[in-house]
Motif scaffolding. Sequence first.
Motif, PDB file in Angstrom:
ATOM      1  N   MET A   1       0.834  -1.192   0.000  1.00  0.00           N
ATOM      2  CA  MET A   1       0.000   0.000   0.000  1.00  0.00           C
ATOM      3  C   MET A   1       0.873   1.246   0.000  1.00  0.00           C
ATOM      4  O   MET A   1       1.871   1.342   0.683  1.00  0.00           O
ATOM      5  N   THR A   2       0.473   2.223  -0.751  1.00  0.00           N
ATOM      6  CA  THR A   2       1.245   3.451  -0.871  1.00  0.00           C
ATOM      7  C   THR A   2       0.697   4.512   0.078  1.00  0.00           C
ATOM      8  O   THR A   2      -0.474   4.490   0.446  1.00  0.00           O
ATOM      9  N   ASP A   3       1.574   5.432   0.477  1.00  0.00           N
ATOM     10  CA  ASP A   3       1.157   6.548   1.324  1.00  0.00           C
ATOM     11  C   ASP A   3       0.691   7.724   0.491  1.00  0.00           C
ATOM     12  O   ASP A   3       0.380   8.776   1.033  1.00  0.00           O
ATOM     13  N   GLU A   4       0.655   7.562  -0.826  1.00  0.00           N
ATOM     14  CA  GLU A   4       0.258   8.648  -1.713  1.00  0.00           C
ATOM     15  C   GLU A   4      -1.259   8.778  -1.749  1.00  0.00           C
ATOM     16  O   GLU A   4      -1.983   7.787  -1.810  1.00  0.00           O
ATOM     17  N   VAL A   5      -1.739  10.011  -1.666  1.00  0.00           N
ATOM     18  CA  VAL A   5      -3.171  10.285  -1.684  1.00  0.00           C
ATOM     19  C   VAL A   5      -3.454  11.315  -2.769  1.00  0.00           C
ATOM     20  O   VAL A   5      -2.726  12.303  -2.890  1.00  0.00           O
ATOM     21  N   GLN A   6      -4.489  11.075  -3.559  1.00  0.00           N
ATOM     22  CA  GLN A   6      -4.962  12.052  -4.542  1.00  0.00           C
ATOM     23  C   GLN A   6      -6.434  12.301  -4.268  1.00  0.00           C
ATOM     24  O   GLN A   6      -7.206  11.353  -4.111  1.00  0.00           O
ATOM     25  N   THR A   7      -6.787  13.575  -4.232  1.00  0.00           N
ATOM     26  CA  THR A   7      -8.159  13.933  -3.912  1.00  0.00           C
ATOM     27  C   THR A   7      -8.539  15.226  -4.608  1.00  0.00           C
ATOM     28  O   THR A   7      -7.674  15.974  -5.060  1.00  0.00           O
ATOM     29  N   LEU A   8      -9.817  15.466  -4.686  1.00  0.00           N
ATOM     30  CA  LEU A   8     -10.342  16.717  -5.226  1.00  0.00           C
ATOM     31  C   LEU A   8     -11.095  17.435  -4.118  1.00  0.00           C
ATOM     32  O   LEU A   8     -11.768  16.795  -3.310  1.00  0.00           O
ATOM     33  N   VAL A   9     -10.974  18.753  -4.078  1.00  0.00           N
ATOM     34  CA  VAL A   9     -11.742  19.569  -3.138  1.00  0.00           C
ATOM     35  C   VAL A   9     -12.422  20.669  -3.948  1.00  0.00           C
ATOM     36  O   VAL A   9     -11.785  21.324  -4.777  1.00  0.00           O
ATOM     37  N   THR A  10     -13.714  20.836  -3.697  1.00  0.00           N
ATOM     38  CA  THR A  10     -14.490  21.866  -4.369  1.00  0.00           C
ATOM     39  C   THR A  10     -15.585  22.324  -3.419  1.00  0.00           C
ATOM     40  O   THR A  10     -15.695  21.803  -2.307  1.00  0.00           O
ATOM     41  N   GLY A  11     -16.393  23.242  -3.847  1.00  0.00           N
ATOM     42  CA  GLY A  11     -17.505  23.702  -3.031  1.00  0.00           C
ATOM     43  C   GLY A  11     -18.662  22.717  -3.059  1.00  0.00           C
ATOM     44  O   GLY A  11     -18.929  22.098  -4.083  1.00  0.00           O
ATOM     45  N   VAL A  12     -19.333  22.561  -1.925  1.00  0.00           N
ATOM     46  CA  VAL A  12     -20.485  21.668  -1.841  1.00  0.00           C
ATOM     47  C   VAL A  12     -21.540  22.077  -2.864  1.00  0.00           C
ATOM     48  O   VAL A  12     -22.108  21.237  -3.567  1.00  0.00           O
ATOM     49  N   ARG A  13     -21.795  23.376  -2.980  1.00  0.00           N
ATOM     50  CA  ARG A  13     -22.819  23.850  -3.933  1.00  0.00           C
ATOM     51  C   ARG A  13     -22.459  23.544  -5.376  1.00  0.00           C
ATOM     52  O   ARG A  13     -23.334  23.322  -6.204  1.00  0.00           O
ATOM     53  N   GLU A  14     -21.169  23.533  -5.690  1.00  0.00           N
ATOM     54  CA  GLU A  14     -20.748  23.237  -7.058  1.00  0.00           C
ATOM     55  C   GLU A  14     -21.035  21.790  -7.442  1.00  0.00           C
ATOM     56  O   GLU A  14     -21.079  21.447  -8.613  1.00  0.00           O
ATOM     57  N   LEU A  15     -21.212  20.916  -6.451  1.00  0.00           N
ATOM     58  CA  LEU A  15     -21.434  19.499  -6.724  1.00  0.00           C
ATOM     59  C   LEU A  15     -22.888  19.152  -7.021  1.00  0.00           C
ATOM     60  O   LEU A  15     -23.176  18.035  -7.451  1.00  0.00           O
ATOM     61  N   VAL A  16     -23.796  20.088  -6.804  1.00  0.00           N
ATOM     62  CA  VAL A  16     -25.210  19.808  -7.031  1.00  0.00           C
ATOM     63  C   VAL A  16     -25.409  19.354  -8.477  1.00  0.00           C
ATOM     64  O   VAL A  16     -24.969  20.007  -9.415  1.00  0.00           O
ATOM     65  N   GLY A  17     -26.021  18.192  -8.632  1.00  0.00           N
ATOM     66  CA  GLY A  17     -26.286  17.652  -9.957  1.00  0.00           C
ATOM     67  C   GLY A  17     -25.154  16.833 -10.552  1.00  0.00           C
ATOM     68  O   GLY A  17     -25.296  16.288 -11.638  1.00  0.00           O
ATOM     69  N   CYS A  18     -24.025  16.726  -9.864  1.00  0.00           N
ATOM     70  CA  CYS A  18     -22.891  15.932 -10.357  1.00  0.00           C
ATOM     71  C   CYS A  18     -22.930  14.529  -9.759  1.00  0.00           C
ATOM     72  O   CYS A  18     -23.274  14.360  -8.586  1.00  0.00           O
ATOM     73  N   GLU A  19     -22.552  13.540 -10.541  1.00  0.00           N
ATOM     74  CA  GLU A  19     -22.408  12.185 -10.015  1.00  0.00           C
ATOM     75  C   GLU A  19     -21.423  12.154  -8.862  1.00  0.00           C
ATOM     76  O   GLU A  19     -21.559  11.354  -7.940  1.00  0.00           O
ATOM     77  N   ALA A  20     -20.436  13.017  -8.896  1.00  0.00           N
ATOM     78  CA  ALA A  20     -19.388  13.062  -7.875  1.00  0.00           C
ATOM     79  C   ALA A  20     -19.952  13.335  -6.486  1.00  0.00           C
ATOM     80  O   ALA A  20     -19.347  12.951  -5.486  1.00  0.00           O
ATOM     81  N   SER A  21     -21.112  13.958  -6.404  1.00  0.00           N
ATOM     82  CA  SER A  21     -21.674  14.316  -5.100  1.00  0.00           C
ATOM     83  C   SER A  21     -21.971  13.096  -4.240  1.00  0.00           C
ATOM     84  O   SER A  21     -21.954  13.175  -3.018  1.00  0.00           O
ATOM     85  N   VAL A  22     -22.211  11.953  -4.865  1.00  0.00           N
ATOM     86  CA  VAL A  22     -22.526  10.731  -4.134  1.00  0.00           C
ATOM     87  C   VAL A  22     -21.342  10.277  -3.275  1.00  0.00           C
ATOM     88  O   VAL A  22     -21.529   9.768  -2.171  1.00  0.00           O
ATOM     89  N   LEU A  23     -20.135  10.463  -3.772  1.00  0.00           N
ATOM     90  CA  LEU A  23     -18.930  10.006  -3.061  1.00  0.00           C
ATOM     91  C   LEU A  23     -18.272  11.103  -2.231  1.00  0.00           C
ATOM     92  O   LEU A  23     -17.308  10.842  -1.520  1.00  0.00           O
ATOM     93  N   ALA A  24     -18.771  12.306  -2.327  1.00  0.00           N
ATOM     94  CA  ALA A  24     -18.134  13.440  -1.652  1.00  0.00           C
ATOM     95  C   ALA A  24     -18.391  13.418  -0.155  1.00  0.00           C
ATOM     96  O   ALA A  24     -19.443  12.984   0.310  1.00  0.00           O
ATOM     97  N   VAL A  25     -17.396  13.900   0.584  1.00  0.00           N
ATOM     98  CA  VAL A  25     -17.482  14.044   2.025  1.00  0.00           C
ATOM     99  C   VAL A  25     -17.448  15.539   2.326  1.00  0.00           C
ATOM    100  O   VAL A  25     -16.544  16.246   1.860  1.00  0.00           O
TER     101      VAL A  25
END
Length: 147
Positions: A1-25
């Motif tokens: 297992m690698t210690d490398e992490v890749q992630t995206l950060v955006t505004g909660v409101r920007e995710l409305v209507g995106c498939e990505a919102s399902v996996l967002a924290v």
Amino acid sequence: MTDEVQTLVTGVRELVGCEASVLAVELRQGKALLRLTEEMWDGIGDALASNPDDAGDLDYFMSVVLRNAGFGRGFSGAVAFLEWQPGRESAIVASRGVVSASFVLDRTEEGASQSPADGAVNAALRSIGVVRDEWPDERAAVGLEMP
């Protein structure tokens, strides 16, 4: 297992209507985090490999990342791609599908003296509107934990 992490950060409101919102924290300050999965990276790798002439272009790279992470083609919000591993962090910021900034902090190089508080991840978070306030840095301000 690698210690490398890749992630995206955006505004909660920007995710409305995106498939990505399902996996967002949800994070503090109205931001949301989406960790890139192995399946997403497989799609990203395939897309970059099928178009090697554009693979090094940051605008193209971000469009491929966003599409494979479930952001629709019409996504126009500000988003930060964050990548870190022990001693090194990098980030790309895009808005309206265009890269506006990229940052790198490499503390593995001899003589590296840049503070992590001034590093790539914090700079990218500032670029998408995160405010440090009383927190030690922008990562803490939104509640982003890094290994």
